[in-house]
Scaffold this motif. Structure first.
Motif, PDB file in Angstrom:
ATOM      1  N   LYS A 184       0.783  -1.394   0.156  1.00 13.88           N
ATOM      2  CA  LYS A 184       0.000  -0.052   0.085  1.00 13.88           C
ATOM      3  C   LYS A 184       0.791   1.292  -0.133  1.00 13.88           C
ATOM      4  O   LYS A 184       0.831   2.015  -0.931  1.00 13.88           O
ATOM      5  N   ALA A 185       1.586   1.507   1.148  1.00 14.38           N
ATOM      6  CA  ALA A 185       2.465   2.622   1.167  1.00 14.38           C
ATOM      7  C   ALA A 185       3.645   2.409   0.403  1.00 14.38           C
ATOM      8  O   ALA A 185       3.702   1.291  -0.194  1.00 14.38           O
ATOM      9  N   GLY A 186       4.450   3.379   0.304  1.00 12.65           N
ATOM     10  CA  GLY A 186       5.705   3.082  -0.621  1.00 12.65           C
ATOM     11  C   GLY A 186       5.489   2.675  -2.139  1.00 12.65           C
ATOM     12  O   GLY A 186       5.243   3.700  -3.053  1.00 12.65           O
ATOM     13  N   SER A 187       5.926   1.592  -2.426  1.00  8.99           N
ATOM     14  CA  SER A 187       5.438   1.137  -3.827  1.00  8.99           C
ATOM     15  C   SER A 187       4.174   1.286  -4.264  1.00  8.99           C
ATOM     16  O   SER A 187       4.008   1.795  -5.352  1.00  8.99           O
ATOM     17  N   GLY A 188       3.331   1.043  -3.228  1.00  8.12           N
ATOM     18  CA  GLY A 188       1.749   1.184  -3.658  1.00  8.12           C
ATOM     19  C   GLY A 188       1.531   0.088  -4.895  1.00  8.12           C
ATOM     20  O   GLY A 188       0.480   0.223  -5.540  1.00  8.12           O
ATOM     21  N   ILE A 189       2.529  -0.978  -5.128  1.00  6.76           N
ATOM     22  CA  ILE A 189       2.046  -1.892  -6.315  1.00  6.76           C
ATOM     23  C   ILE A 189       0.774  -2.810  -6.146  1.00  6.76           C
ATOM     24  O   ILE A 189       0.374  -3.102  -7.105  1.00  6.76           O
ATOM     25  N   GLY A 190       0.381  -2.859  -4.835  1.00 12.73           N
ATOM     26  CA  GLY A 190      -0.743  -3.551  -4.735  1.00 12.73           C
ATOM     27  C   GLY A 190      -0.589  -5.210  -4.852  1.00 12.73           C
ATOM     28  O   GLY A 190       0.526  -5.709  -5.282  1.00 12.73           O
ATOM     29  N   VAL A 191      -1.537  -5.989  -4.541  1.00 10.95           N
ATOM     30  CA  VAL A 191      -1.705  -7.393  -4.522  1.00 10.95           C
ATOM     31  C   VAL A 191      -1.597  -7.779  -6.275  1.00 10.95           C
ATOM     32  O   VAL A 191      -0.650  -8.594  -6.629  1.00 10.95           O
ATOM     33  N   ALA A 192      -2.428  -7.297  -7.026  1.00  2.58           N
ATOM     34  CA  ALA A 192      -2.443  -7.675  -8.303  1.00  2.58           C
ATOM     35  C   ALA A 192      -0.963  -6.950  -8.951  1.00  2.58           C
ATOM     36  O   ALA A 192      -0.618  -8.104  -9.773  1.00  2.58           O
ATOM     37  N   GLY A 193      -0.396  -5.940  -8.574  1.00  2.00           N
ATOM     38  CA  GLY A 193       0.893  -5.718  -9.278  1.00  2.00           C
ATOM     39  C   GLY A 193       1.961  -6.699  -8.960  1.00  2.00           C
ATOM     40  O   GLY A 193       2.795  -6.972  -9.675  1.00  2.00           O
ATOM     41  N   LEU A 194       1.924  -7.054  -7.653  1.00  6.24           N
ATOM     42  CA  LEU A 194       3.014  -8.160  -7.190  1.00  6.24           C
ATOM     43  C   LEU A 194       2.736  -9.315  -7.834  1.00  6.24           C
ATOM     44  O   LEU A 194       3.800  -9.884  -8.182  1.00  6.24           O
ATOM     45  N   ILE A 195       1.681  -9.978  -8.060  1.00  2.00           N
ATOM     46  CA  ILE A 195       1.081 -11.089  -8.638  1.00  2.00           C
ATOM     47  C   ILE A 195       1.762 -11.110 -10.069  1.00  2.00           C
ATOM     48  O   ILE A 195       2.317 -12.132 -10.537  1.00  2.00           O
ATOM     49  N   ALA A 196       1.284 -10.147 -10.712  1.00  2.00           N
ATOM     50  CA  ALA A 196       1.781  -9.700 -12.177  1.00  2.00           C
ATOM     51  C   ALA A 196       3.243  -9.888 -12.434  1.00  2.00           C
ATOM     52  O   ALA A 196       3.766 -10.621 -13.512  1.00  2.00           O
ATOM     53  N   LYS A 197       4.236  -9.402 -11.440  1.00  2.00           N
ATOM     54  CA  LYS A 197       5.628  -9.340 -11.462  1.00  2.00           C
ATOM     55  C   LYS A 197       5.892 -10.893 -11.413  1.00  2.00           C
ATOM     56  O   LYS A 197       6.859 -11.182 -12.195  1.00  2.00           O
ATOM     57  N   ALA A 198       5.273 -11.367 -10.411  1.00  2.00           N
ATOM     58  CA  ALA A 198       5.895 -12.902 -10.077  1.00  2.00           C
ATOM     59  C   ALA A 198       5.578 -13.690 -11.359  1.00  2.00           C
ATOM     60  O   ALA A 198       6.124 -14.569 -11.869  1.00  2.00           O
ATOM     61  N   ARG A 199       4.232 -13.790 -11.925  1.00  2.00           N
ATOM     62  CA  ARG A 199       3.705 -14.433 -13.010  1.00  2.00           C
ATOM     63  C   ARG A 199       4.662 -14.155 -14.232  1.00  2.00           C
ATOM     64  O   ARG A 199       4.777 -14.943 -14.941  1.00  2.00           O
ATOM     65  N   GLY A 200       5.123 -12.668 -14.426  1.00  2.00           N
ATOM     66  CA  GLY A 200       6.048 -12.393 -15.466  1.00  2.00           C
ATOM     67  C   GLY A 200       7.398 -13.268 -15.226  1.00  2.00           C
ATOM     68  O   GLY A 200       7.940 -13.655 -16.390  1.00  2.00           O
ATOM     69  N   ILE A 201       7.830 -13.356 -14.381  1.00  2.00           N
ATOM     70  CA  ILE A 201       9.108 -14.189 -13.719  1.00  2.00           C
ATOM     71  C   ILE A 201       9.036 -15.615 -14.059  1.00  2.00           C
ATOM     72  O   ILE A 201       9.760 -16.309 -14.632  1.00  2.00           O
ATOM     73  N   ALA A 202       7.736 -16.022 -13.496  1.00  2.00           N
ATOM     74  CA  ALA A 202       7.536 -17.496 -13.813  1.00  2.00           C
ATOM     75  C   ALA A 202       7.494 -17.982 -15.262  1.00  2.00           C
ATOM     76  O   ALA A 202       7.886 -19.027 -15.624  1.00  2.00           O
ATOM     77  N   LYS A 203       6.792 -16.941 -16.380  1.00  2.00           N
ATOM     78  CA  LYS A 203       6.464 -17.176 -17.411  1.00  2.00           C
ATOM     79  C   LYS A 203       7.855 -17.105 -18.256  1.00  2.00           C
ATOM     80  O   LYS A 203       8.234 -17.829 -19.104  1.00  2.00           O
TER      81      LYS A 203
END
Length: 192
Positions: free
Chosen positions: A165-184
């Motif tokens: 929430k604070a700081g990066s504000g990436i949120g759950v969806a953003g973090l999952i998207a990053k992780a899925r991109g790495i997995a892909k």
């Protein structure tokens, strides 16, 4: 200063003469780290007790992209993110390519006295390893909690961010998207 400026300031309850002589304030500097020195390196040696029993080690990284969160129930920003962390775990729980582990660090438990009472009171369920002596926190060179480190299925650190929430504000969806991109990006080496 014009008569119009003076009148406007007085109408707002501001002394325009003082407002002009006061130096503008600079916003506070955000102390959250924006980079992470271990990206591209193998995850540091890790061997921690898990809250639910067993051990969390580097072997747990192999084959799945892992989101590792360093956090503590003594940390206000971590408590602000904890609902999102519980949701994150629920969203990826059945994913064949992703996993999540929280590493509770620094051995401070506040009014709860331990993690079990905290999880019971809040009705949370997500995997946690215990780092009471901060050895993993130091080995992983963490400078802020909460920190989220994404480890690729080969055990190499691929990404880093602070706070959902604070700081990066990436949120759950953003973090999952990053992780899925790495997995892909690694799917040919580590098929599901």
């Amino acid at each position: 200063m014009t008569l119009k400026t003076l009148a406007a300031g007085c109408a707002l309850g501001v002394n325009p003469a003082l407002a002009q002589t006061t130096a503008p304030t600079t916003p506070p500097v955000d102390p959250r780290p924006r980079s992470y020195d271990l990206i591209g390196q193998k995850a540091p040696a890790t061997d921690l007790a898990r809250l639910d029993g067993g051990r969390f080690t580097n072997k747990d990284f192999i084959g799945k992209t892992t989101i590792v969160q360093f956090w503590g129930i003594w940390c206000p920003d971590c408590l602000a993110d904890v609902d999102d962390v519980a949701a994150l775990n629920r969203l990826i729980k059945g994913d064949k390519k992703l996993r999540f582990i929280g590493i509770h660090t620094r051995g401070r438990y506040g009014r709860w006295g331990g993690l079990e009472p905290f999880f019971t009171e809040k009705n949370y369920r997500f995997p946690v390893a215990i780092d009471d002596d901060s050895a993993a926190y130091k080995a992983w060179q963490i400078k802020w909690v909460p920190s989220f480190v994404i480890v690729g299925p080969d055990g190499t650190i691929r990404d880093y961010t602070t706070d959902l929430k604070a700081g990066s504000g990436i949120g759950v969806a953003g973090l999952i998207a990053k992780a899925r991109g790495i997995a892909k990006a690694n799917q040919s080496k580590f098929p599901a």
